[in-house]
Design a protein around this motif. Structure first.
Motif, PDB file in Angstrom:
ATOM      1  N   HIS A  39       0.830  -1.194   0.000  1.00  0.00           N
ATOM      2  CA  HIS A  39       0.000   0.000   0.000  1.00  0.00           C
ATOM      3  C   HIS A  39       0.868   1.249   0.000  1.00  0.00           C
ATOM      4  CE1 HIS A  39       1.020   0.345   4.234  1.00  0.00           C
ATOM      5  NE2 HIS A  39       0.474  -0.838   4.493  1.00  0.00           N
ATOM      6  N   ARG A  40       0.235   2.382  -0.238  1.00  0.00           N
ATOM      7  CA  ARG A  40       0.956   3.655  -0.223  1.00  0.00           C
ATOM      8  C   ARG A  40       1.312   4.036   1.214  1.00  0.00           C
ATOM      9  NH1 ARG A  40       0.940   6.634  -4.799  1.00  0.00           N
ATOM     10  NH2 ARG A  40       1.133   8.613  -3.667  1.00  0.00           N
ATOM     11  N   LYS A  41       2.338   4.893   1.323  1.00  0.00           N
ATOM     12  CA  LYS A  41       2.749   5.372   2.647  1.00  0.00           C
ATOM     13  C   LYS A  41       1.604   6.125   3.315  1.00  0.00           C
ATOM     14  CE  LYS A  41       6.384   7.352   0.823  1.00  0.00           C
ATOM     15  NZ  LYS A  41       7.630   8.121   0.600  1.00  0.00           N
ATOM     16  N   TRP A  42       1.526   6.007   4.618  1.00  0.00           N
ATOM     17  CA  TRP A  42       0.535   6.744   5.394  1.00  0.00           C
ATOM     18  C   TRP A  42       1.224   7.934   6.047  1.00  0.00           C
ATOM     19  CZ3 TRP A  42      -1.637   1.833   8.303  1.00  0.00           C
ATOM     20  CH2 TRP A  42      -2.247   1.001   7.369  1.00  0.00           C
ATOM     21  N   LYS A  43       0.734   9.107   5.778  1.00  0.00           N
ATOM     22  CA  LYS A  43       1.321  10.341   6.310  1.00  0.00           C
ATOM     23  C   LYS A  43       0.348  10.975   7.301  1.00  0.00           C
ATOM     24  CE  LYS A  43       4.021  11.569   2.154  1.00  0.00           C
ATOM     25  NZ  LYS A  43       3.735  10.475   1.233  1.00  0.00           N
ATOM     26  N   ARG A  44       0.892  11.555   8.359  1.00  0.00           N
ATOM     27  CA  ARG A  44       0.060  12.246   9.344  1.00  0.00           C
ATOM     28  C   ARG A  44      -0.133  13.719   9.003  1.00  0.00           C
ATOM     29  NH1 ARG A  44      -0.828   9.687  14.227  1.00  0.00           N
ATOM     30  NH2 ARG A  44       0.310   7.737  14.573  1.00  0.00           N
ATOM     31  N   ARG A  45       0.911  14.352   8.427  1.00  0.00           N
ATOM     32  CA  ARG A  45       0.858  15.784   8.112  1.00  0.00           C
ATOM     33  C   ARG A  45       1.973  16.110   7.131  1.00  0.00           C
ATOM     34  NH1 ARG A  45       2.843  18.990  13.452  1.00  0.00           N
ATOM     35  NH2 ARG A  45       2.722  20.665  11.926  1.00  0.00           N
ATOM     36  N   ALA A  46       1.954  17.311   6.593  1.00  0.00           N
ATOM     37  CA  ALA A  46       2.976  17.735   5.645  1.00  0.00           C
ATOM     38  C   ALA A  46       4.223  18.211   6.375  1.00  0.00           C
ATOM     39  CB  ALA A  46       2.433  18.852   4.756  1.00  0.00           C
ATOM     40  N   ARG A  47       5.389  17.933   5.769  1.00  0.00           N
ATOM     41  CA  ARG A  47       6.677  18.399   6.290  1.00  0.00           C
ATOM     42  C   ARG A  47       7.506  18.935   5.120  1.00  0.00           C
ATOM     43  NH1 ARG A  47       6.393  18.991  11.784  1.00  0.00           N
ATOM     44  NH2 ARG A  47       5.629  17.098  12.815  1.00  0.00           N
ATOM     45  N   PRO A  48       7.285  20.197   4.709  1.00  0.00           N
ATOM     46  CA  PRO A  48       8.042  20.747   3.576  1.00  0.00           C
ATOM     47  C   PRO A  48       9.551  20.704   3.818  1.00  0.00           C
ATOM     48  CG  PRO A  48       6.194  22.171   4.143  1.00  0.00           C
ATOM     49  CD  PRO A  48       6.309  21.154   5.245  1.00  0.00           C
ATOM     50  N   LYS A  49      10.295  20.453   2.741  1.00  0.00           N
ATOM     51  CA  LYS A  49      11.751  20.401   2.817  1.00  0.00           C
ATOM     52  C   LYS A  49      12.437  21.499   2.004  1.00  0.00           C
ATOM     53  CE  LYS A  49      12.045  15.366   3.562  1.00  0.00           C
ATOM     54  NZ  LYS A  49      12.617  14.084   3.073  1.00  0.00           N
ATOM     55  N   THR A  50      11.680  22.160   1.119  1.00  0.00           N
ATOM     56  CA  THR A  50      12.286  23.156   0.238  1.00  0.00           C
ATOM     57  C   THR A  50      11.429  24.420   0.199  1.00  0.00           C
ATOM     58  OG1 THR A  50      11.160  22.259  -1.711  1.00  0.00           O
ATOM     59  CG2 THR A  50      13.367  21.416  -1.235  1.00  0.00           C
ATOM     60  N   LEU A  51      12.080  25.538  -0.089  1.00  0.00           N
ATOM     61  CA  LEU A  51      11.404  26.811  -0.353  1.00  0.00           C
ATOM     62  C   LEU A  51      11.579  27.077  -1.842  1.00  0.00           C
ATOM     63  CD1 LEU A  51      10.065  29.494   0.283  1.00  0.00           C
ATOM     64  CD2 LEU A  51      12.209  30.279   1.308  1.00  0.00           C
ATOM     65  N   ASN A  52      10.520  26.827  -2.617  1.00  0.00           N
ATOM     66  CA  ASN A  52      10.649  26.773  -4.073  1.00  0.00           C
ATOM     67  C   ASN A  52      10.553  28.127  -4.760  1.00  0.00           C
ATOM     68  OD1 ASN A  52      10.855  23.986  -3.883  1.00  0.00           O
ATOM     69  ND2 ASN A  52       8.662  23.673  -4.162  1.00  0.00           N
ATOM     70  N   HIS A  53       9.551  28.929  -4.376  1.00  0.00           N
ATOM     71  CA  HIS A  53       9.428  30.225  -5.046  1.00  0.00           C
ATOM     72  C   HIS A  53       8.710  31.237  -4.167  1.00  0.00           C
ATOM     73  CE1 HIS A  53       5.591  28.315  -6.760  1.00  0.00           C
ATOM     74  NE2 HIS A  53       5.114  29.452  -6.282  1.00  0.00           N
ATOM     75  N   VAL A  54       8.877  32.507  -4.569  1.00  0.00           N
ATOM     76  CA  VAL A  54       8.235  33.631  -3.897  1.00  0.00           C
ATOM     77  C   VAL A  54       7.517  34.448  -4.965  1.00  0.00           C
ATOM     78  CG1 VAL A  54      10.310  35.078  -4.072  1.00  0.00           C
ATOM     79  CG2 VAL A  54       8.611  35.557  -2.297  1.00  0.00           C
ATOM     80  N   VAL A  55       6.389  35.056  -4.590  1.00  0.00           N
ATOM     81  CA  VAL A  55       5.541  35.767  -5.553  1.00  0.00           C
ATOM     82  C   VAL A  55       5.271  37.179  -5.053  1.00  0.00           C
ATOM     83  CG1 VAL A  55       3.308  35.796  -6.736  1.00  0.00           C
ATOM     84  CG2 VAL A  55       4.464  33.611  -6.294  1.00  0.00           C
ATOM     85  N   PHE A  56       5.437  38.150  -5.956  1.00  0.00           N
ATOM     86  CA  PHE A  56       5.150  39.540  -5.639  1.00  0.00           C
ATOM     87  C   PHE A  56       4.217  40.128  -6.684  1.00  0.00           C
ATOM     88  CE2 PHE A  56       9.293  38.794  -3.671  1.00  0.00           C
ATOM     89  CZ  PHE A  56       9.069  39.284  -2.393  1.00  0.00           C
ATOM     90  N   ALA A  57       3.315  40.995  -6.227  1.00  0.00           N
ATOM     91  CA  ALA A  57       2.507  41.825  -7.112  1.00  0.00           C
ATOM     92  C   ALA A  57       3.268  43.115  -7.366  1.00  0.00           C
ATOM     93  CB  ALA A  57       1.156  42.119  -6.460  1.00  0.00           C
TER      94      ALA A  57
END
Length: 323
Positions: A141-159
Motif C-alpha cells: 500500500h501507499r505510505k501513510w502520512k500524518r501531516r505535511a513536512r516541507p523540505k524546500t522553499l521553491n518560489h516567492v511571488v510579488f505583485a
C-alpha cells in the motif's frame, strides 16, 4: 552558474505568536524562537525569518502590507557573489552586513540580497503509481502520512506595477531566465543555477484579486506528492486555518500540484509538489491566463466555470530562426 535558489525570506508580521503557530502547523521546522523573532530552517538549508513589522531590520518601502519584506538569493560560491555585487554596486547602493548578505533594491523597489548559499540536496521517495495494465506497487500500500513536512522553499511571488520592467532587472543584472508568460497576468522566472520551473513569479498588482499596489503574495514550499499536499491541507483545516482563493488543484503552467492557505504572516502559504523542472533548453511559452491556471481544481472559481480555450504557444523571441 551563480544564483541557485532562495536562501532566506524575512517576513514582517503583525502577530508573531500567531504567525509562528501557523508555520509550525504548516510543518516548517522551528530552529529558534525569541520575543523578537522566530527562525525556521528547511532541510535544503533555506531559512524563514518572522519578525514584528516594526522591527528595525524589516525594510520599509513601496511594497505595502505584511509578508515577505526581504528576499536573500543564494549564490553558489564567493567568486560569483563578488562578481554580482560589483555589477550591482555600479549603479546603486549595496550594503554588506555581518551576516554576509549584500543588500540592495531592484529597479522596482524590491528589497533583496545575495549571500553564498550551500543549497543541500533533499531526499524524497514518492510511492510508485498503479494504473490498469501498469503495476507499480504489488502487495504494497501507499505510505501513510500524518501531516505535511516541507523540505524546500521553491518560489516567492510579488505583485508589481510593471512585471516586464520588474523582470528585466532580474534578467539583465542577476541572470534569471524567463520560464513562461501568463498573458496580462505575470512572468514566471527561475534562477540561472536552478532547475525549478520558477523561483519567482511577478504578477500585475492591478489584476482582480490582487491588492492594487505592490505587495507580497505568497511563498511555495515543496512536499513529496499529492498525498502530502492533501494530508497537509486536511491537517491545516483541522487546526482552524482557511484555504486561499484558488484552494487545491494542479496548475497547467509548470504542471504543479498546489494548495494555498491564508497566512497570518501575510499573503498565502502554498504546498507544492510534482512541478516541471527546466534547463536552458526550455523554450518559454505564452499562456491564456485561465488555460494556464489549472488542469483541475477542487472548487472552480467563477472565471473558470465555462470551458476554457486551449491557448498556449511558444514565446516567439526564443524560437530558433527558420532556414
Amino acid at each position: 552558474m551563480a544564483i541557485v535558489g532562495i536562501d532566506t525570506v524575512l517576513y514582517g508580521v503583525e502577530d508573531l505568536d500567531l504567525s509562528t503557530r501557523f508555520f509550525e502547523d504548516f510543518g516548517l521546522p522551528l530552529l529558534s524562537r525569541s520575543a523578537e523573532e522566530s527562525v525556521f530552517r528547511l532541510d535544503e538549508g533555506s531559512t524563514v525569518l518572522l519578525r514584528p513589522y516594526g522591527h528595525p531590520s524589516v525594510p520599509k518601502g513601496t511594497y505595502q502590507g505584511y509578508g515577505v519584506k526581504e528576499t536573500i538569493w543564494g549564490v553558489d560560491n564567493r567568486e560569483s557573489f563578488d562578481r554580482l555585487v560589483r555589477d550591482i554596486g555600479s549603479d546603486r547602493e549595496v550594503t554588506v552586513g555581518p551576516d554576509g548578505a549584500a543588500r540592495f533594491r531592484t529597479d522596482c523597489g524590491l528589497p533583496v540580497g545575495l549571500r553564498v548559499f550551500n543549497r543541500k540536496k533533499v531526499v524524497y521517495a514518492p510511492d510508485p503509481l498503479n494504473a490498469p495494465g501498469h503495476v507499480g506497487r504489488l502487495n504494497q500500500h501507499r505510505k501513510w502520512k500524518r501531516r505535511a513536512r516541507p523540505k524546500t522553499l521553491n518560489h516567492v511571488v510579488f505583485a508589481v506595477e510593471d512585471y516586464w520592467k520588474s523582470f528585466a532587472f532580474f534578467r539583465d543584472r542577476l541572470h534569471f531566465r524567463l520560464s513562461d508568460h501568463q498573458k496580462q497576468v505575470g512572468i514566471y522566472t527561475r534562477c540561472d543555477g536552478a532547475n525549478d520551473h520558477h523561483n519567482m513569479f511577478l504578477a500585475d498588482c492591478k489584476l482582480p484579486g490582487m491588492p492594487g499596489h505592490p505587495a507580497f503574495h505568497h511563498c511555495n514550499f515543496g512536499v513529496e506528492d499529492i498525498d502530502e499536499v492533501m494530508v497537509g491541507s486536511n491537517y491545516m483545516t483541522r487546526q482552524g486555518w482557511k484555504h486561499g482563493f484558488l484552494g487545491t488543484g494542479r496548475h497547467r503552467i509548470a504542471s504543479a500540484l498546489f494548495c494555498y492557505l491564508l497566512c497570518p504572516a501575510g499573503g498565502e502559504a502554498e504546498y507544492g509538489a510534482d512541478s516541471d523542472y527546466l534547463d536552458d533548453n526550455w523554450i518559454p511559452r505564452e499562456w491564456e491566463f485561465r488555460f494556464g491556471t489549472a488542469t483541475w481544481m477542487h472548487s472552480l472559481p467563477h472565471f473558470m466555470q465555462e470551458e476554457v480555450p486551449w491557448d498556449v504557444e511558444f514565446y516567439k523571441e526564443f524560437l530558433p530562426p527558420r532556414k
